[in-house]
Design an enzyme around this catalytic site. Structure first.
Site, PDB file in Angstrom:
ATOM      1  N   HIS A  99       0.784  -1.178  -0.043  1.00 28.56           N
ATOM      2  CA  HIS A  99      -0.027  -0.160  -0.126  1.00 28.56           C
ATOM      3  C   HIS A  99       0.915   1.198   0.079  1.00 28.56           C
ATOM      4  O   HIS A  99       2.039   1.291   0.780  1.00 28.56           O
ATOM      5  CB  HIS A  99      -0.908   0.155   1.234  1.00 28.56           C
ATOM      6  CG  HIS A  99      -1.833  -1.116   1.583  1.00 28.56           C
ATOM      7  ND1 HIS A  99      -1.171  -2.062   2.243  1.00 28.56           N
ATOM      8  CD2 HIS A  99      -3.052  -1.042   1.689  1.00 28.56           C
ATOM      9  CE1 HIS A  99      -2.237  -2.949   2.424  1.00 28.56           C
ATOM     10  NE2 HIS A  99      -3.495  -2.313   2.116  1.00 28.56           N
ATOM     11  N   ASP A 102       2.289   1.909   3.477  1.00 21.91           N
ATOM     12  CA  ASP A 102       3.173   1.182   3.946  1.00 21.91           C
ATOM     13  C   ASP A 102       4.610   1.614   3.516  1.00 21.91           C
ATOM     14  O   ASP A 102       5.604   1.346   4.348  1.00 21.91           O
ATOM     15  CB  ASP A 102       3.530  -0.286   3.226  1.00 21.91           C
ATOM     16  CG  ASP A 102       1.834  -0.833   3.421  1.00 21.91           C
ATOM     17  OD1 ASP A 102       1.048  -0.864   4.321  1.00 21.91           O
ATOM     18  OD2 ASP A 102       1.562  -1.736   2.413  1.00 21.91           O
TER      19      ASP A 102
END
Ligand SMILES: [Co+2]
Ligand SMILES: [Co+2]
Ligand SMILES: [Co+2]
Ligand SMILES: [Co+2]
Ligand SMILES: [Co+2]
Ligand SMILES: [Co+2]
Ligand SMILES: [Co+2]
Ligand SMILES: [Co+2]
Lengths: 433, 433, 433, 433
Positions: A99, A102
Site C-alpha cells: 500500500h 506502507d
C-alpha cells in the site's frame, strides 16, 4: 546491507528429510509440476504492511516490535525498503505487494504525500533493478487515516471521495511504474457502522462510479495488469459492502464491470463470511472472476481477522486444487497477507513464518497436482452428472413446466436417489494429501 | 367445528392495559396508521407447515405433539384444514401460506400426489369462501422427501429436475386457483454438502433455467402475484446457493431476472448469513427486490434455524421502519414461518404464540410509523450526505481520476471528518420504540 | 451371515502405496508405536446409533436409508446386531458403543423396555463370544422420547427423574454384563430452552444428586470401568449444562465428584463451545479428568453438530499429541460418534467412512508419536518456563504482594519480553505431520 | 472548569414526554422502586478508559479523537481528571471506575509509575471531596504494555509475575484510598495464543496463587470491598482462562476461593462465550458469585468485543430481572465498559451516549421491577417444579438407583410430558417491558 537479518542464511530447498529450520522442505522453485515450474505456479508475494510496517498492536495493547526503521521520515522509509529487499532475497520471493502508506511517510498535505510516494517508488524501482523480486500488486490504504473513518469512495463527504480518487490514481501510477501485475482495491471502510445514518443506495452508486473511473484510468494509461477487488464481510466496519465473492459479483454485474474486474480472495475473509476458502475460489472460478489469493488463514475460534500464516496443508490443497481446475494463475499469485504474532519479536520469526507458509503452500500444491493428474475426482464428478449429457435432458432444459409435467405423468417418472459418496471422495482426497 | 380449540375465545384488541392472555394489546386491525389500516400494513399470515404439520421433532428426538389430524389420509388432511381455518378465525388472520406437502397426503406416484393436491385445494377453496382469510403465498416442498436429498432444480439427476418442475407447476396452479398474492421458492437443498462431488457451474445454470421456466409459466397462466425467492445461507445443506439478499441479486442479474423476481426475507436466515434483518431488508429495498417477510427470529446463541416467534419489538421496529421507507408491502406481507417450541404441547400455546407474535409486530410497526412520521431520522441522514447534492460533487462523479487529482492538488483539499452521531441516533430511535 | 455387506472384503493394512479403496493405508493394528501396538493406542469403537439406527433424517427431511433391519421388533433388533458384528469383523474394530435405544425396541412400559434390553444384551453377549470386538462403553438414551423433552435428571417432573434413574441402572447393568470399559452420560436435554421457566439451582442440585447415585451404584455393583460425562454446549437444548470441559470440572468440584468421574470429549462439541479439540483435551488432562474421545468433527461453517468422520490428519495429530502427553488412554478409546452423510446410501459408504476415519486417526497418531519421541516441542516448552524453576521464583510464589513489591522496587525489575516463537513451533510441528 | 463540555447542560429527568436530547426520559435517580431509590438500584459508573483515554483506534486505523488532554504528562493527566469530573457532574453519575494506566502517565520504571499513580490518586481524592461521585472499582491494566504480551500472573517470565503483583498491590492501595466499593481483575492476556508453547497446568497454578495473594492482601489492609473477576472467553488472546461464569467458578473451587471472590459480568463477554447475558447472571447468582455488571453490549453480527452502550431495553430488562431475583447489588453496580464509536467525535456524543445508556438501563429496571412485583413469572416457575416439593420426591432424591428402579416397576410409572409454555411466558414478559 543492513544487519537486521544478520546470521540468517539464504533459504534453500533441502527436501523433506531436512531438519534445518532455515531451509525449504517442500518449496523447490525449479521443480516442474504439471509442466510448469513451482515458482510460476505459486507466484509467492511478501506483504510490505504486515512484515515491515505493523508495530504489533492489537485492540488491547500497543507496539511490541522494535524495528530500527519505525518512524516517519523518508530516510527510515528507505531503510525499511532496504530491509524488505534483503528479506525478499533471503526467501527468494518472486513478488511483493504494498500500500502507499506502507512504503512512504504520510505528508501534511496530499501534495506532500504524493511527492513522498514518488520518491520512494523511484527508490524501490532502483532496488528492483538489482533483484529478481517483482511487484504482484499495489494498492492504496484508504482506511487507516481518520479522514477515511466513514469510508473512502462511499464517504458522505465528497472531499473524501476526491482524496481517495486522487490517491488511487497515484497508486495506480506507482504500480504501473514498478511493473505490477495487478492493482487491488480492498474496501476497508466501504461499509457502515450503523444503518441509521447510512444511505445504502447512494453509497453503492458512488462505489460503482469510483470503480468505473479506476477501470477507465487503467485503460487510459495502458496498464496491462488486472484490477482486483478483495472481498471481506466485516472488520473494521460492522458491515462491508464487498462481503464475499457472490456479493461482489452482483455488484460488478450491477455496474457492468464483470468483464473488467476480478477478485483477490483471502482465506481469512472467506471464513469470516461463513464460507470455506475453497468455496470462494470455486465460485469465483465458476463466475469467471478468479484473480489472485491472499493465503493467510483466520483462527477458527476467533471472530476477527487474525491473518496468520497457513499451516494446514490438506486445507490449502483444497484451495490449490480449485486454482488448478481453473487453469492456474495468470496475473494473480499467492500473497501472504499474513502477520507474525505480536509475540514473535525476532527477525528469525519473520523469516521463518514465511518459510513455513511457503512450504505449506508448496506441499499443498503438490498434493493438488497429484490428484489433478490422477483425474479420479473429476471422473467421479462427471459420472454424477452424466444424465445431463443426454439429449432428453437437454431437450427438457429447453422446454417448459407444462411439457415437463406432461412427460412426468406420461412416463411415470419416479427418481430413485443415488449415493453422493462424500466419504469415499474424502478418502480419495486423503490418498493424495 | 372441531373441538381442538375448545374453550379458546376469539382474540380481540383490548389495548395495552389488558392483562387478558387471550387478547391483543397492540394489534388493532382497524387502527389507521400513516393513512392505512394496521391489517393492511402488516398482512399477517399463518404458516400451515409449522402450525399444523410439524410433529415437534428435532435432530435428537421425535414427535412431541399429539394432533388428531396426524396421518396420511385425505380425510385427516381435511380435518387439518378445518382446524387451520378455526385458528385463522380465532386470530382474525388475514392470510395463510402453504407447501403442497403440508396440505395433502403424499401419493405413491406423482399422479396420485397431484390428484391429492387438487382435491385438497378444492376443499380449502370452499373453506375460503366462508372465511376472510386469504392466501399470501403457496410454495412447493422440494426438500423433505428423499428424492430431493441432492437438490431439486440443481439435482445431478435430470429426473429430479423433472419431478420438481412438474411439482412447481402444480403448486403454481394451486396458488393461482386460491387467489394467492405471491408464489415463493425456497431452495432448501439447492446447495451442496461437499464441493468434492459438485459441479457449481452446471447447478447454477440449471437453477437459472428452472427459474426462467417458472417466470414463463407465471406469464402464461396470467398469475398476477409476485414470484419470490427466500434466501438462506445453510441448513439443511452445508452451503445453499440463495445465501443472502446480495447473492440472490447477483443470481437474478446473471440470468436477467431481476425485474421478474423479488425476495421473501426471513429474520432467522439473515442472522445465519451474518447480517441483521434490517440490513437484508434495506439492501433488498435499495436493489428494488424487496417483496415479503418471514418474521421469525433465530436465537442469537444457536447456530441453526430456530424459527421462533418474534418477541423483541425494538428489533422488529428496525425491520418495519425499512419496510415503511420502502413504501410498505404491495403483494407481500408478514408471514410467521415460526414454530412453537417442541415443549409447547397445548392448543393454547399455538394460539398464544401467534397472539404474541402479532402483538410484537404491531407494536413495532407503530413505533416505526411514529419515527417515520416524525422525520428526524431521515432529516439527519439527508444532512449527512448533503455535500453530494452540490453541483461540484455531481460534476466530480461525472469526471475522472486525473481531473479529480488535479482538483485535489489545486484546491489543497484536506477533508476533516465529522461525527457519525451513532449514539445520538440510537437515542432518537429509542424515543420512538 | 446377512448379505448386507455382500462383496465387501475384510479390510487389511496395505500401506501408503495402496490404491485399493478397501484397505487401510495407515492403520496397521500390530505396528508398535512408542512401545505399544497401534490398536491398543487407538482403541477404536464403532457407534451403534449412527451406524445402524439412524435413518438419515435431518430437520428438513426424513429417512433416506433403507435398511432391512429398520422396525420395532426384537427380531429386527437381532438382525441389526448381526449386521453390526459383521461390520465390526470387516473393519477389525476392537470396540463398539451403544445406547439402550439403539439396540432394543422401545416397549410400551418401562418393564417391557427392560425385558427387551435384557434379551438383546444376552444376544449381543453371545455374539461377542465369537468376536474379538469388545464394549468400549454403554449409555442410556435419555433424550429422544418425548418424556425427556424437558430433561432427564433435570426434569421438572420427579417421575421423569425416576424413569431416568431406573433406565441408567439398567444400562449400567448391561454395560457391566457385556464387560464394558466405561459408562458414559451425555446430558442431551439436561439444559434449558428458556430461562423464563427454569430453576437453575434446583436442576443443578438434582443433576448432582443423580450423578452421585450413578457413582454409588458403580461401586455397589463393582463396575471397574470409568464413569464419563460427555460435554456439549448446546443442541438440542439452547443451553446444555455440561457446556465444556471447564464447566463440567466446576460441576464435579461442586458435588465432590472430581475423583470419580472423567470426561468423554468430542471434537464437534469442542468446536460448538468455541474451543479447539486439543484445547479441551489439554485442559482435561491438566485437570486430571481426561477419559475418552469421540473423534468426529463438525463442519467449521455449520453451527450445529454434523458428526462427520475425521479427515484432516494434521488437526487430529494435535489431539493425539495431547493424549500421548497425558500418557495415553487407560479405559478410554477413540469412538466414532460419526454419521455418514444422509446422501451416503450404500453399504460401501458405511464401511469406507470408517476406513477413512481409522486411517486418518492412525496417520495422526503416528505423526504425534514421532514428535513426542523427538522431544523438541517439550524441550522448547520447558525452556520457555525455565525461570519458574529457580529458587527465587519459588520463593516469590510463597510470598505476598507486599514482599514482591518491595523486591520489584529494590531490584528495579523491568522485564523485557521474549519471543513466543509461535510460527517456529508451527514449522516444527509441520516437520512431523 | 475546562471548556470541553461548553454549552452542554446538566442532564435532568424530564420524563418520557420530553424530546430534549439533553435530558433523561427514564432515569429518575430519586424515584423509588421496590422500596429503593433508582440510583441505589442501578449504581451507574462511568469508565475512565473508554471515555477519557481511548483515542479511537481499531486494528485498521489510528486515532480519531482530538482531546486536549492526550499526552503523557502529569499535567495532562490532571486535566483529564478535571474533564472526567465535569462529565460525572453533568450526568449525575454516582460512580466511576479506573485502571492505573487510564489515570496516570506511564513511568520509565516501576517506581516512577508508582509515584505518578500516587500523585494522581491524591488529585482525584481531592476532586472527589467536592463531588458526589464515588469509586465503584479500581483495577490494574496488565495487558496493554508489551511486557504483558504473554500474560501477567500467567507469564512464563517470573519477573512479569512480580511486576504484576506489585502493580496490583498499588492499585488495591489506590482503590482503598479512594473508598472503592470493589476491586476488579480482568485477565486480559491470562490465556494463550497457541497451545504449542503453553504449560496450562503451571499457568493455572500461578494464577491461583496470584489470586490468593490478592485475597490475603485485601484482608491484611482491611479492604471492605469485594474482589471481582471479570470473565471473557477470548480477545485479545485466542483463549482466555476466565472464559465464562462456569469456568471461573471451577477455578475458584479449585483454589478454594469461591467464598472470597465474586464476578463482574459483561454483556459483550457473555455473547462472545456463546451465552446470553441473563444466562451468565442467573448462573452466577445460582452459584453465589454474582457481584457487579459491565452493561455494554456487543454487536450480534461481530465476532469481537465492540463495547457499545446498551440500547435494547427489553434485553436489558432480562438482565435486571435476574439481578432483582438475586436481591439486587450490594457492593456491585452498573458500569459502562462502553466506548462511543470511533466516528462519534464530538463532546456531545460522549455525554449523550451515557444518557442513552442510563436511560435504557432505567427503563429496563422499571420493567423488571414491575414483573418482579407482579410475581406471575415466579408463580409459574414454582408451579412447574411443584412436584419436587412432595415428600415422595424428596425421599427419592435421598435414595438410590435400585430403589428408584423398584418403584418405577412397582408403580408402573410412565410420565406424561407437560407444556413448557415458553411462548406464553414470553407474552407475559412482554406485558411488562
Ligand atoms: Co485479512
Ligand atoms: Co487480504
Ligand atoms: Co427458517
Ligand atoms: Co422462511
Ligand atoms: Co456430536
Ligand atoms: Co459424542
Ligand atoms: Co468488553
Ligand atoms: Co468489561
Amino acid at each position: 546491507m543492513t544487519d537486521f537479518f544478520a546470521g540468517i542464511p539464504q533459504i534453500r530447498y533441502e527436501g523433506e528429510g531436512s531438519s534445518n529450520e532455515f531451509a525449504f522442505r517442500h518449496y523447490n522453485p525449479d521443480e516442474v509440476i504439471l509442466g510448469k515450474r513451482m515458482e510460476e505456479h505459486l507466484r509467492f508475494a511478501v506483504a510490505w504492511w504486515h512484515s515491515f510496517a505493523w508495530p504489533g498492536g492489537d485492540p488491547f495493547g500497543g507496539q511490541t516490535f522494535d524495528r530500527p526503521w519505525f518512524g516517519d521520515t523518508l530516510e527510515l522509509a528507505k531503510l525499511k525498503a532496504d530491509v524488505a529487499f534483503e528479506m525478499f532475497d533471503i526467501l527468494g520471493a518472486p513478488f511483493f505487494c504494498f500500500h502507499d502508506a506502507d512504503i512512504r511517510p504520510e505528508g501534511a498535505t496530499f501534495a506532500e504525500s504524493k511527492r513522498n510516494l514518488e520518491e520512494i517508488v523511484d527508490y524501490i524501482g532502483t532496488k528492483m533493478e538489482g533483484s529478481k523480486t517483482k511487484l504482484l500488486w499495489g494498492t492504496a490504504n484508504l482506511f487507516s487515516h481518520r479522514r477515511f473513518m466513514a469510508g473512502a469512495a462511499t464517504n458522505p463527504d465528497p472531499d473524501v471521495f476526491a482524496w481517495s480518487a486522487a490517491t488511487v490514481k497515484g497508486c495506480m501510477d506507482a504500480t504501473m511504474k514498478l511493473g505490477g501485475a495487478n492493482y487491488v482495491l480492498w474496501g476497508g471502510r466501504e461499509g457502515y457502522e450503523t444503518l441509521l445514518n447510512t444511505d445504502l443506495t447512494r453509497e453503492a452508486e458512488n462505489a460503482g462510479r469510483f470503480l468505473q473511473m479506476v477501470v477507465d484510468y487503467k485503460h487510459k494509461i495502458g496498464f496491462q495488469g488486472t484490477i482486483l477487488i478483495e472481498p471481506k464481510p466485516q472488520e473494521p466496519s460492522k458491515h462491508q459492502y464487498d462481503y464475499d465473492v457472490a456479493t461482489v459479483y452482483g455488484f460488478l454485474k450491477r455496474f457492468g464491470l464483470e468483464k473488467e474486474v476480478k477478485l483477490n480472495i483471502e482465506q481469512g475473509h472467506a471464513i469470516l463470511a461463513g464460507h470455506s476458502f475453497e468455496h470462494e475460489l470455486a465460485l469465483a472460478a465458476s463466475l469467471g472472476i478468479l484473480g489472485s489469493i491472499d493465503m493467510n488463514r483466520n483462527d477458527y475460534q476467533s471472530g476477527w481477522d487474525t491473518d496468520q500464516f497457513p499451516h494446514n496443508h490438506p486445507e490449502m490443497a483444497l484451495a490449490y486444487y480449485e486454482i488448478l481446475r481453473a487453469g492456474g494463475f495468470t496475473t494473480g499469485g499467492t500473497n501472504f497477507d499474513a502477520k507474525i504474532r505480536r509475540q514473535s519479536l525476532d527477525p528469525e520469526d519473520l523469516v521463518l513464518a514465511h518459510v513455513g507458509g511457503m512450504d505449506t503452500c508448496a506441499r499443498a500444491l503438490k498434493a493438488a497436482a497429484r490428484l489433478h493428474e490422477d483425474g479420479s475426482l473429476e471422473k467421479a464428478r462427471a459420472a454424477r452428472y452424466a444424465g445431463w449429457e443426454t439429449p432428453e435432458a437437454k431437450a427438457m432444459l429447453a422446454s417448459s413446466l407444462e411439457e415437463i409435467e406432461a412427460r412426468v405423468l406420461a412416463e411415470a417418472i419416479n427418481p430413485e436417489p443415488r449415493s453422493g459418496r462424500q466419504e469415499r471422495l474424502e478418502n480419495l482426497w486423503n490418498r493424495f494429501v
